[in-house]
Design a protein around this motif. Sequence first.
Motif, short mmCIF file in Angstrom:
data_model
loop_
_atom_site.label_atom_id
_atom_site.label_comp_id
_atom_site.label_asym_id
_atom_site.label_seq_id
_atom_site.Cartn_x
_atom_site.Cartn_y
_atom_site.Cartn_z
N PRO A 262 0.85 -1.21 0.00
CA PRO A 262 0.00 0.00 0.00
C PRO A 262 0.88 1.25 0.00
CG PRO A 262 0.02 -1.04 2.17
CD PRO A 262 0.73 -1.98 1.24
N THR A 263 0.63 2.13 -0.95
CA THR A 263 1.38 3.38 -1.04
C THR A 263 0.45 4.49 -1.49
OG1 THR A 263 2.02 2.80 -3.31
CG2 THR A 263 3.63 2.36 -1.58
N ASP A 264 0.86 5.70 -1.21
CA ASP A 264 0.13 6.89 -1.65
C ASP A 264 1.14 7.78 -2.35
OD1 ASP A 264 -1.24 9.24 -2.07
OD2 ASP A 264 -1.87 9.50 0.02
N TRP A 265 1.11 7.78 -3.68
CA TRP A 265 2.13 8.50 -4.44
C TRP A 265 2.02 10.01 -4.29
CZ3 TRP A 265 1.01 11.98 -8.30
CH2 TRP A 265 -0.28 11.93 -8.84
N THR A 266 0.96 10.51 -3.67
CA THR A 266 0.84 11.95 -3.43
C THR A 266 1.40 12.36 -2.07
OG1 THR A 266 -1.37 11.78 -2.42
CG2 THR A 266 -1.26 11.98 -4.83
N LYS A 267 1.82 11.38 -1.26
CA LYS A 267 2.30 11.66 0.09
C LYS A 267 3.82 11.70 0.12
CE LYS A 267 1.97 9.90 4.83
NZ LYS A 267 1.44 8.82 5.70
N ARG A 268 4.38 12.76 0.70
CA ARG A 268 5.83 12.87 0.83
C ARG A 268 6.36 11.80 1.79
NH1 ARG A 268 6.54 19.10 2.29
NH2 ARG A 268 4.62 18.62 3.42
N VAL A 269 7.54 11.27 1.47
CA VAL A 269 8.13 10.24 2.31
C VAL A 269 9.51 10.70 2.77
CG1 VAL A 269 6.89 8.39 1.15
CG2 VAL A 269 9.15 9.03 0.33
N PRO A 270 9.99 10.19 3.92
CA PRO A 270 11.31 10.59 4.42
C PRO A 270 12.43 9.99 3.57
CG PRO A 270 10.34 8.93 5.85
CD PRO A 270 9.28 9.32 4.87
N LYS A 271 13.48 10.77 3.35
CA LYS A 271 14.59 10.32 2.52
C LYS A 271 15.39 9.20 3.18
CE LYS A 271 14.79 15.06 0.89
NZ LYS A 271 15.51 16.34 0.97
N GLU A 272 15.31 9.14 4.50
CA GLU A 272 16.04 8.09 5.21
C GLU A 272 15.57 6.69 4.81
OE1 GLU A 272 14.46 10.63 6.62
OE2 GLU A 272 16.18 11.88 7.21
N ARG A 273 14.41 6.63 4.22
CA ARG A 273 13.85 5.34 3.83
C ARG A 273 14.69 4.67 2.74
NH1 ARG A 273 7.45 5.23 2.87
NH2 ARG A 273 7.60 5.99 5.02
N PHE A 274 15.43 5.43 1.96
CA PHE A 274 16.12 4.86 0.80
C PHE A 274 17.51 5.42 0.54
CE2 PHE A 274 14.10 8.71 -0.62
CZ PHE A 274 15.01 9.27 -1.49
N ALA A 275 17.85 6.58 1.09
CA ALA A 275 19.04 7.31 0.65
C ALA A 275 20.35 6.64 1.05
CB ALA A 275 19.00 8.74 1.20
N GLY A 276 20.39 5.89 2.15
CA GLY A 276 21.63 5.33 2.65
C GLY A 276 22.44 4.55 1.63
N PRO A 277 21.84 3.61 0.90
CA PRO A 277 22.61 2.81 -0.05
C PRO A 277 23.25 3.61 -1.19
CG PRO A 277 20.55 1.71 0.49
CD PRO A 277 20.48 3.08 1.07
N PHE A 278 22.81 4.85 -1.39
CA PHE A 278 23.34 5.67 -2.47
C PHE A 278 24.36 6.71 -1.97
CE2 PHE A 278 19.15 4.26 -3.86
CZ PHE A 278 19.40 3.81 -5.14
N SER A 279 24.76 6.62 -0.69
CA SER A 279 25.51 7.70 -0.07
C SER A 279 26.87 7.96 -0.71
CB SER A 279 25.69 7.43 1.43
OG SER A 279 26.42 6.23 1.63
N LYS A 280 27.48 6.96 -1.32
CA LYS A 280 28.81 7.15 -1.91
C LYS A 280 28.80 7.16 -3.43
CE LYS A 280 31.13 5.06 2.07
NZ LYS A 280 32.05 3.98 2.54
N TRP A 281 27.61 7.26 -4.01
CA TRP A 281 27.52 7.18 -5.46
C TRP A 281 27.81 8.54 -6.11
CZ3 TRP A 281 23.56 3.63 -8.22
CH2 TRP A 281 23.67 2.32 -7.72
#
Length: 454
Positions: A262-281
């Motif tokens: 379940p997701t709501d594409w109109t709702k803002r989400v925290p960046k901490e949910r996904f940003a970590g794995p990209f930190s050194k890219w």
Amino acid sequence: MPFLSDPQPRIIIAGAGIGGLSTALALHAAGFSDIHVFEASATLTTLGVGINVQPSAVLILRNLGLLDALKEVGVQTQELNFYSRHGNPILSEPRGKHAGYQVPQFSVHRGEFQMLLLDEVKARIGADRVHLDHAFASYEQDASSITARFIRRGAPEGELPAISSMTGAVLIAADGINSTVRRLLYPNEGPPRFSGRMLWRGCVESAPYLTGASMVWAGHANQKFIAYPISGRSARRGASLVNWIAELRVRDENDPDVTPPPTDWTKRVPKERFAGPFSKWECGGLQITELIESTENVFEFPMCDRDPVDRWTFGRLTLLGDAAHAMYPIGSNGATQAIIDAETLAARLADIATTWQQPGVVETALTAYQDTRLPPTSAIVMANRANGPDHVLQLAHERAPDGFANVYDVIPKDELESIGAAYKAIAGFEKDAVNKKALDTDHLAKRFDVEVAA
């Protein structure tokens, strides 16, 4: 084209997205005027994220007189660059006119593109033919007509939603991946099919990178980062409105559960949910962490598609766009295929413009549209599940997970280039075919005083 029959067939379109609005414009250009577009949303705004429109679809839009408007809002894409997760260059391809096409490829904000199409529909067909706050509910048909029923959810508080209906000759269902029409036709299908991968998307204005009109694809199948500029207005100010997508696998690829979370594409989400794995890219001059951190609003989308079906047309009803062939956003191809649907359907209905009242003629035309478009779009759905042109990323990752100095030490040049060529053939935007069609249809563009060589 002039009509010899009177009255004209009434054509009903459910859905005012890119597919539905493009269909209305294509039908109007083919000579139809009794066109009505129904949309479930009470308002249409410029919400959304970036998309790409390939030359095969830009050519159709050129022939509808929309090339100058696209140049105003979008960016004429110059190149597509693939990188490993370590930033190693894999492949760089020129795009659009820079690759020798007669027409550009455009990167554009989906919401702005939709509003561009909506404004043109209102101007050409009539604002009174666009019916907002009309959610498709049901239909019935007989040998001579089809009736669509809609629910109006914007009724005053305390009142039941109003139900309205319209009867016509044709009903086109362009109501998206969660199509109500498709659910009625395929009641056992269930929700869209989840890939197991989640997309987090945002837009932020920054300094231009690479050519200022470059697309960047980096990573591999289970962790990917994509970025490209989407605003002609920003570019003319010397800036770059960058649309970016961070993609991660969140469900095991062997998990039999393909139900989307379940997701709501109109709702803002925290960046901490996904940003970590990209930190050194870093890739293509982009500091990915900086790009993510400077973005104010981030939205979440499960990456879904639907299994191809063997039939779109049911009497006087047919499916179009995502309602017919929802696909993963791989290969930058979803909007393009909906626009090609629109042109094809309009052409098949134009073939019967003077005979549409004869028994079985409408049904035959809609089936001809289906038989033309269903096989190639089904092939694209399956090609996208196999990563489409993004397969070059996966090959590089599998063969050199720790990076490389020269991609040809990892993937031979012929193998690398064949992946993109094969996908272009499947998706219908081979350069020679598009350029031949561009020359053959110059006269269509000139109806709108379009500079065909622009």
